[in-house]
Design an enzyme around this catalytic site. Structure first.
Site, PDB file in Angstrom:
ATOM      1  N   GLU A   1      60.553 -72.021 -15.744  1.00  0.00           N
ATOM      2  CA  GLU A   1      61.031 -72.386 -14.412  1.00  0.00           C
ATOM      3  C   GLU A   1      59.923 -72.346 -13.359  1.00  0.00           C
ATOM      4  O   GLU A   1      59.262 -71.326 -13.170  1.00  0.00           O
ATOM      5  CB  GLU A   1      62.169 -71.438 -13.995  1.00  0.00           C
ATOM      6  CG  GLU A   1      62.666 -71.592 -12.578  1.00  0.00           C
ATOM      7  CD  GLU A   1      63.273 -72.959 -12.314  1.00  0.00           C
ATOM      8  OE1 GLU A   1      62.945 -73.553 -11.269  1.00  0.00           O
ATOM      9  OE2 GLU A   1      64.072 -73.423 -13.146  1.00  0.00           O
TER      10      GLU A   1
ATOM     11  N   THR B   1      65.062 -79.543 -12.752  1.00  0.00           N
ATOM     12  CA  THR B   1      65.125 -78.939 -14.090  1.00  0.00           C
ATOM     13  C   THR B   1      65.876 -79.822 -15.070  1.00  0.00           C
ATOM     14  O   THR B   1      65.470 -79.976 -16.228  1.00  0.00           O
ATOM     15  CB  THR B   1      65.794 -77.554 -14.023  1.00  0.00           C
ATOM     16  OG1 THR B   1      65.033 -76.702 -13.170  1.00  0.00           O
ATOM     17  CG2 THR B   1      65.897 -76.924 -15.401  1.00  0.00           C
TER      18      THR B   1
ATOM     19  N   ASP C   1      58.834 -76.787 -15.797  1.00  0.00           N
ATOM     20  CA  ASP C   1      59.806 -77.865 -15.611  1.00  0.00           C
ATOM     21  C   ASP C   1      59.534 -78.713 -14.368  1.00  0.00           C
ATOM     22  O   ASP C   1      59.826 -79.907 -14.345  1.00  0.00           O
ATOM     23  CB  ASP C   1      61.234 -77.327 -15.601  1.00  0.00           C
ATOM     24  CG  ASP C   1      61.494 -76.299 -14.504  1.00  0.00           C
ATOM     25  OD1 ASP C   1      60.526 -75.835 -13.864  1.00  0.00           O
ATOM     26  OD2 ASP C   1      62.678 -75.959 -14.282  1.00  0.00           O
TER      27      ASP C   1
ATOM     28  N   HIS D   1      62.301 -68.702  -9.798  1.00  0.00           N
ATOM     29  CA  HIS D   1      62.928 -69.762  -9.010  1.00  0.00           C
ATOM     30  C   HIS D   1      62.832 -69.441  -7.527  1.00  0.00           C
ATOM     31  O   HIS D   1      62.926 -68.292  -7.119  1.00  0.00           O
ATOM     32  CB  HIS D   1      64.400 -69.913  -9.423  1.00  0.00           C
ATOM     33  CG  HIS D   1      65.024 -71.198  -8.979  1.00  0.00           C
ATOM     34  ND1 HIS D   1      65.290 -71.479  -7.651  1.00  0.00           N
ATOM     35  CD2 HIS D   1      65.431 -72.284  -9.677  1.00  0.00           C
ATOM     36  CE1 HIS D   1      65.834 -72.681  -7.563  1.00  0.00           C
ATOM     37  NE2 HIS D   1      65.935 -73.195  -8.768  1.00  0.00           N
TER      38      HIS D   1
END
Length: 659
Positions: free
Chosen positions: A260, A304, A478, A419
Site C-alpha cells: 500500500e 488500489t 500499488d 495508507h
C-alpha cells in the site's frame, strides 16, 4: 451614511441584483479556488484569461435556472443552487488535495461502495479556513434573513431565457478560445486537468456525465466485429517470452502482495541514519529476486483497485472511475481464470470488508475461489487502523487459511497500514517520524517501516510453513503515497531545490519485486508498468500469453516495450517523457520536440485505446482462446458460515480446502 444605506437597499431590491450578486461572488470564489487549490498547469496570459472566464457560463446557466421561478421563492432557489454548486466545488477541493484529480460520476459511485471507511482520510484534508469556500452562500443567506432583499412578484421567463442564452453563448466562446489553444479538446483529452483549466470544474462535470452515459452505451452497441482491430494491435505488439526464463517457475505457488502506497524513493532511504525499509532493501540484491528499479504505477481514479485489475488482467483501469465498481459484471480472462487450467486454486486475503471497492462482485468475474475478508480476522481495536487490519496481525492470521488451500495456489494479499494519512500507534513501531513541517510526509516513514517489518515476518511464516521454496512472491507498490500537494516537504526529504514536473513523474516509480526461489534474479533497469506484470508472471509459470488479449509487455522479454503510458495519456520512457503538452528529455530535463516524441505519444495512446475498447465494450465476451474456460460468476459465493468458520464456495469441494 443613511443615504448610502438607502441607495444600497434600493440597488439590492432591483429585480436582478440578487442574482448578479450570487453570480459575481460565485465566480470570484471559484477563480480563487482554481488559483489556491488546483495545480492546473496554466501557462501564459491566454490560459490565465480562459481560467478567469470559464466559471461564468456555469454560474449563469445553473444559478440562472432560479430565474424561471417567480416571487419570494426565487432568491431562496438562487441561494440553494449556489449552495449545491459550492458543495460540488468544495468536494473537488478535498478530493484534489489527496488525489490531485477531480471527482467523476464513477467516483461518486465508488463513494457509495467505499463510503464511511474513508472518514479518517477526508477529515485530515479539511481545514478551518475551508468555510471561506461557502462565504458567498453565507452572504446570500444573510441578505435574505435581514430582509435587505425584497423580491418583486412578477414573471421572469423572458429574463430567464435571456440569461440562459447568454450562458450558452459564453460557453461557446469559451470553448472556441480553448480549441484555439488545445485543438480537439473534448475528443482527445485524457487529462481532467486540461478540461477544468479550459472549461471549468462545473462544465467538466456536465462533460463527465455525458461521457459516462456514452461509455455505458458502448457496451450495448458493441459486437464481435469490434474484436478484430484489438486482435491486430495485440498481435503486432506481442513481446515473445525470454527463453532463459520461460517456465522457470512452472508449478510454483504464486503470492502477490500489494504494498500500500509504497513509492520507490523510500527503498534504501535512511532517516537519522536508519534504513526505513531494511528488509526490502536487502531483497533488492537477493540472488533469487528480480527487482525492477524503474517500474511505474499506472493507476487512475481506481487507485488500489486499478493496480489489482492490471496485475490480474494486463489491461488498464478506466479513464474515469474504477473497473471494480463500474465493470464488475464484464467478462475477463484473468490470471486466476487462466491458471485454473493448470490446476491452481485462487484466493484473495484482505483485512477489510468484502464490499470495499466492490471486491465481492469483481472477484467473481476474475475467478477467485476464496475471498478471506474482515469476517475471517480479529478486527478488534488493537488490530485495526485506518482502513482495516494492521499488516502484522493480518499476515499472521492469514497463514492458517493460506496453508489450508489446495496447491498450487494463486493468491494475493492487500496490505493497509501504509495508507494516508499514515498515522501509526506508538506501540506498533518505534521508528522515528520525519522532521518536515508536513505531518503526512513525516508519518510516512513510520508506516513504511512497519510495512517492511510485516513483510519480513511474512517471509518467515512461509519458511516455517514449508511453503517458501515452492512459492513465487510478487510484491508491488500499488500507487503513490505522497501526492504532489506535499512537494514542499518532499523537496526537503529528497534534498532538492525544486520538484519539477519531470521529477514528479519519476516519483511515480513504485517497487516491484518478483522473488522466485531457485531462479537467478537481477536488478532490472528497463522501464515497466503495472500492465506488464501479468505476462511476465505467466511466462515464468510456463503459460504463453500470445493468444490472450492483453496490452502488457513481458518485463523479461528481449522485445519488452519501454514506453510506459500513464492513465491520463502522458508517458515516460528511458529517453523521453511527455507531460501535458510538453515533452522532455528524460535524462537531462530539457524540453524537446520532434518525431520521436510524437511516435511514442501515438504508441501510448494506441495502447490505452486498445485496452479501453476491451473494457468499455466488454469485448472479451466475444472471444475465447483455445483451451480457456470462461468464468461463470454464478459459481462463486463468498459467504462465511460462522458456525463452521468455512467459506461456502460452490466451485471447490470441501476436501480440497484441507489439502
Amino acid at each position: 451614511m443613511k443615504g448610502t444605506v438607502e441607495l444600497w437597499k434600493k440597488f439590492i431590491a432591483q429585480h436582478s441584483s440578487f442574482f448578479l450578486i450570487a453570480v459575481i461572488l460565485f465566480w470570484v470564489k471559484t477563480y480563487a479556488a482554481y488559483k489556491i487549490e488546483f495545480s492546473l498547469g496554466v501557462e501564459g496570459a491566454f490560459q490565465q484569461f480562459l481560467l478567469f472566464i470559464n466559471p461564468i457560463s456555469s454560474a449563469l446557466l445553473f444559478i440562472g435556472l432560479a430565474l424561471f421561478i417567480k416571487g419570494k421563492a426565487q432568491p431562496v432557489m438562487i441561494t440553494v443552487i449556489t449552495g449545491i454548486m459550492s458543495f460540488l466545488l468544495y468536494a473537488n477541493i478535498v478530493y484534489y488535495r489527496f488525489f490531485t484529480d477531480f471527482i467523476t460520476v464513477p467516483v461518486v459511485m465508488q463513494v457509495k461502495v467505499n463510503g464511511g471507511q474513508l472518514s479518517d482520510s477526508i477529515l485530515s484534508l479539511i481545514t478551518p479556513f475551508d468555510v471561506l469556500y461557502f462565504l458567498d452562500v453565507i452572504v446570500l443567506v444573510v441578505l435574505l434573513a435581514t430582509k435587505v432583499y425584497k423580491p418583486t412578484v412578477q414573471k421572469n421567463r423572458r429574463k430567464a431565457k435571456s440569461v440562459f442564452a447568454l450562458a450558452i453563448l459564453t460557453f461557446i466562446i469559451n470553448l472556441g478560445l480553448a480549441e484555439i489553444d488545445r485543438p480537439e479538446l473534448l475528443s482527445r483529452s485524457f487529462d481532467r486537468n486540461y478540461l477544468v483549466k479550459y472549461l471549468g470544474a462545473y462544465n467538466f462535470t456536465v462533460y463527465d456525465i455525458v461521457q459516462n452515459a456514452r461509455s455505458e452505451s458502448q457496451r450495448a452497441l458493441a459486437d464481435s466485429s469490434d474484436i478484430t482491430e484489438v486482435q491486430n494491435y495485440i498481435n503486432a505488439n506481442f513481446s515473445d517470452p525470454n527463453a532463459v526464463y520461460f517456465g522457470k517457475a512452472e508449478g510454483k505457488n504464486v503470492v502477490y502482495i500489494s504494498l500500500e502506497s509504497l513509492q520507490s524513493f523510500i527503498i534504501n532511504y535512511k532517516l537519522e541514519g536508519k534504513e526505513v525499509t531494511p528488509f526490502l532493501n536487502k531483497l533488492t540484491n537477493d540472488k533469487n529476486t528480480f527487482y525492477f528499479e524503474n517500474f511505474f504505477h499506472q493507476t487512475g481514479q481506481g487507485k488500489t483497485s486499478d493496480a489489482e485489475f492490471m496485475m490480474d488482467n494486463s489491461l488498464y483501469g478506466m479513464s474515469q472511475g474504477s473497473v471494480f465498481v463500474n465493470k464488475a459484471q464484464n467478462t475477463f480472462q484473468s490470471a486466476p481464470a487462466i491458471l485454473k487450467g493448470k490446476g491452481y486454486t485462487a484466493a484473495a486475503f484482505h483485512g477489510n470488508y468484502k464490499t470495499f471497492w466492490n471486491r465481492n462482485e469483481m472477484y467473481k468475474s476474475l475467478g477467485y475461489d476464496y475471498f478471506f475478508d474482515a469476517e475471517y480476522y480479529d478486527m478488534s481495536e488493537e488490530n485495526t487502523k485506518n482502513y482495516g487490519m494492521k499488516d502484522i496481525p493480518f499476515f499472521q492470521e492469514s497463514m492458517p487459511m493460506l496453508e489450508s488451500l489446495k496447491k498450487p495456489f494463486y493468491t494475493k494479499f492487500i496490505t493497509l497500514s501504509n495508507h494516508h494519512p499514515f498515522a501509526m500507534d506508538d506501540e506498533d513501531t518505534d521508528f522515528p517520524a520525519g522532521t518536515t513541517e508536513d505531518n503526512v510526509v513525516n508519518n510516512y516513514f513510520r508506516s513504511a517501516h512497519y510495512l517492511d517489518e510485516s513483510i519480513k515476518q511474512f517471509f518467515q511464516y512461509l519458511k516455517d510453513a514449508g511453503l517458501y521454496d515452492n512459492t513465487m512472491i510478487v510484491m508491488y507498490g500499488d500507487h503513490y503515497g505522497i501526492s504532489e500537494n506535499h512537494n514542499k516537504a518532499m523537496e526537503q526529504v529528497l534534498n532538492v531545490d525544486e520538484i519539477t514536473p519531470l521529477m514528479n513523474s519519476q516519483l511515480q516509480r513504485v517497487p516491484l519485486f518478483i522473488h522466485v526461489p531457485g531462479v537467478k534474479g537481477k536488478i532490472v533497469s528497463e522501464y515497466g508498468g503495472d500492465v506488464d506484470v501479468m505476462p511476465t508472471v505467466l511466462h515464468l509459470l510456463g503459460v504463453n500469453t500470445k493468444d490472450y488479449l492483453q496490452v502488457g509487455s513481458d518485463l523479461l522479454s528481449n522485445k519488452h516495450r519501454e514506453t510506459i503510458p500513464f492513465r491520463n495519456g502522458d508517458f515516460v520512457s528511458p529517453t523521453l517523457t511527455k507531460l501535458g503538452d510538453n515533452c522532455y528529455n528524460t535524462n537531462t530535463g530539457e524540453l524537446v520536440a520532434g518525431e520521436d516524441c510524437q511516435k511514442q505519444a501515438e504508441s501510448a495512446a494506441a495502447e490505452l485505446k486498445t485496452s479501453d475498447s476491451i473494457v468499455s465494450k466488454d469485448l472479451l465476451r466475444f472471444y475465447t482462446p483455445e483451451g480457456f474456460t470462461p468464468i461463470n460468476r454464478e459459481d462463486y459465493n463468498y459467504v462465511k458460515d460462522a458456525a463452521t468458520n468455512e467459506t461456502k464456495d460452490t466451485t471447490t469441494k470441501e476436501e480440497d480446502t484441507n489439502q
